[in-house]
Design an enzyme around this catalytic site. Structure first.
Site, mmCIF file in Angstrom:
data_model
loop_
_atom_site.group_PDB
_atom_site.id
_atom_site.type_symbol
_atom_site.label_atom_id
_atom_site.label_comp_id
_atom_site.label_asym_id
_atom_site.label_seq_id
_atom_site.Cartn_x
_atom_site.Cartn_y
_atom_site.Cartn_z
ATOM 1 N N PHE A 86 27.370 27.660 6.562
ATOM 2 C CA PHE A 86 27.705 27.169 7.907
ATOM 3 C C PHE A 86 27.844 28.379 8.812
ATOM 4 C CE2 PHE A 86 29.460 24.581 11.143
ATOM 5 C CZ PHE A 86 30.558 25.242 11.692
ATOM 6 N N ALA A 136 28.923 30.777 16.192
ATOM 7 C CA ALA A 136 29.258 31.998 16.938
ATOM 8 C C ALA A 136 30.777 32.037 17.072
ATOM 9 C CB ALA A 136 28.583 31.984 18.307
ATOM 10 N N HIS A 176 24.425 35.660 6.509
ATOM 11 C CA HIS A 176 25.693 35.607 7.236
ATOM 12 C C HIS A 176 26.853 35.334 6.275
ATOM 13 C CE1 HIS A 176 23.013 35.437 10.617
ATOM 14 N NE2 HIS A 176 24.022 35.629 11.429
HETATM 15 N N1 LIG Z 1 29.213 32.048 8.817
HETATM 16 C C1 LIG Z 1 29.403 32.542 10.067
HETATM 17 O O1 LIG Z 1 29.335 31.823 11.063
HETATM 18 N N2 LIG Z 1 29.655 33.881 10.170
HETATM 19 C C2 LIG Z 1 29.862 34.486 11.383
HETATM 20 N N3 LIG Z 1 29.825 33.976 12.621
HETATM 21 C C3 LIG Z 1 30.092 35.002 13.513
HETATM 22 O O2 LIG Z 1 30.171 34.911 14.718
HETATM 23 N N4 LIG Z 1 30.302 36.162 12.830
HETATM 24 C C4 LIG Z 1 30.176 35.886 11.490
HETATM 25 O O3 LIG Z 1 30.315 36.638 10.509
#
Ligand SMILES: NC(=O)NC1=NC(=O)NC1=O
Length: 174
Positions: free
Chosen positions: A119, A122, A67
């Site tokens: 970290f 959502a 992510h």
């Molecule tokens: N590190 C993140 O929490 N990344 C993300 N959360 C999301 O909802 N989309 C992302 O790219």
């Protein structure tokens, strides 16, 4: 939500549609395809969740590491996936002032140093203030419980991305 259409997809089509439901982890969609036919959204997403839950800790940490950081390098370099860009922009994270972006960068670095993965939240269910509050709070959690919290956030992202896909023109709306 036309599950008949979902269940009619061959392997290549299914992976092409669902490849980024789990950010940068098309393997999960490839594995979930084997469980068709799906009785509905819940059944489909439960197979995504079950795959993640069955992974060894190293695999679960790997999912998190796929992510992109919130308001991180990928945002600045324009390297976010379409889904991630939409999510992060919804939470106001693609247009932070320099001061806030540097503060988030520092907190993200602290978090990653402590847990060994980024970290994850959502972002569609969050906003700038909440992201800072949650990051500061979770930074002090115990590693075992924080891994579960982070994976729960990944599952919320999966849920939202599946809803978006199934309600898209591709599947039509029943
Ligand atoms: N590190 C993140 O929490 N990344 C993300 N959360 C999301 O909802 N989309 C992302 O790219």
């Amino acid at each position: 939500m036309d599950m008949k259409k979902v269940n009619s997809l061959d392997f290549t089509e299914f992976v092409s549609v669902f490849r980024n439901v789990v950010e940068r982890c098309p393997l999960v969609a490839a594995a979930v395809w084997s469980h068709r036919p799906f009785s509905g959204l819940e059944d489909l997403e439960n197979h995504f969740f079950a795959f993640i839950d069955a992974l060894p800790k190293s695999g679960q940490e790997g999912i998190l590491r796929c992510h992109p950081d919130l308001a991180g390098r990928d945002v600045l370099m324009g390297r976010l996936s379409e889904e991630s860009r939409r999510e992060q922009s919804h939470a106001g994270l693609t247009s932070l002032k320099t001061h806030d972006r540097l503060r988030l960068l520092h907190l993200n670095q602290e978090y990653r140093k402590r847990f060994g993965f980024p970290f994850v939240v959502a972002a569609l269910l969050s906003d700038r203030a909440t992201v800072f509050q949650e990051l500061a709070r979770r930074l002090h959690c115990q590693p075992e419980s924080e891994l579960r919290t982070a994976l729960d956030e990944v599952k919320k992202i999966i849920h939202l991305r599946l809803i978006d896909l199934l309600d898209s023109h591709y599947f039509g709306v029943e």
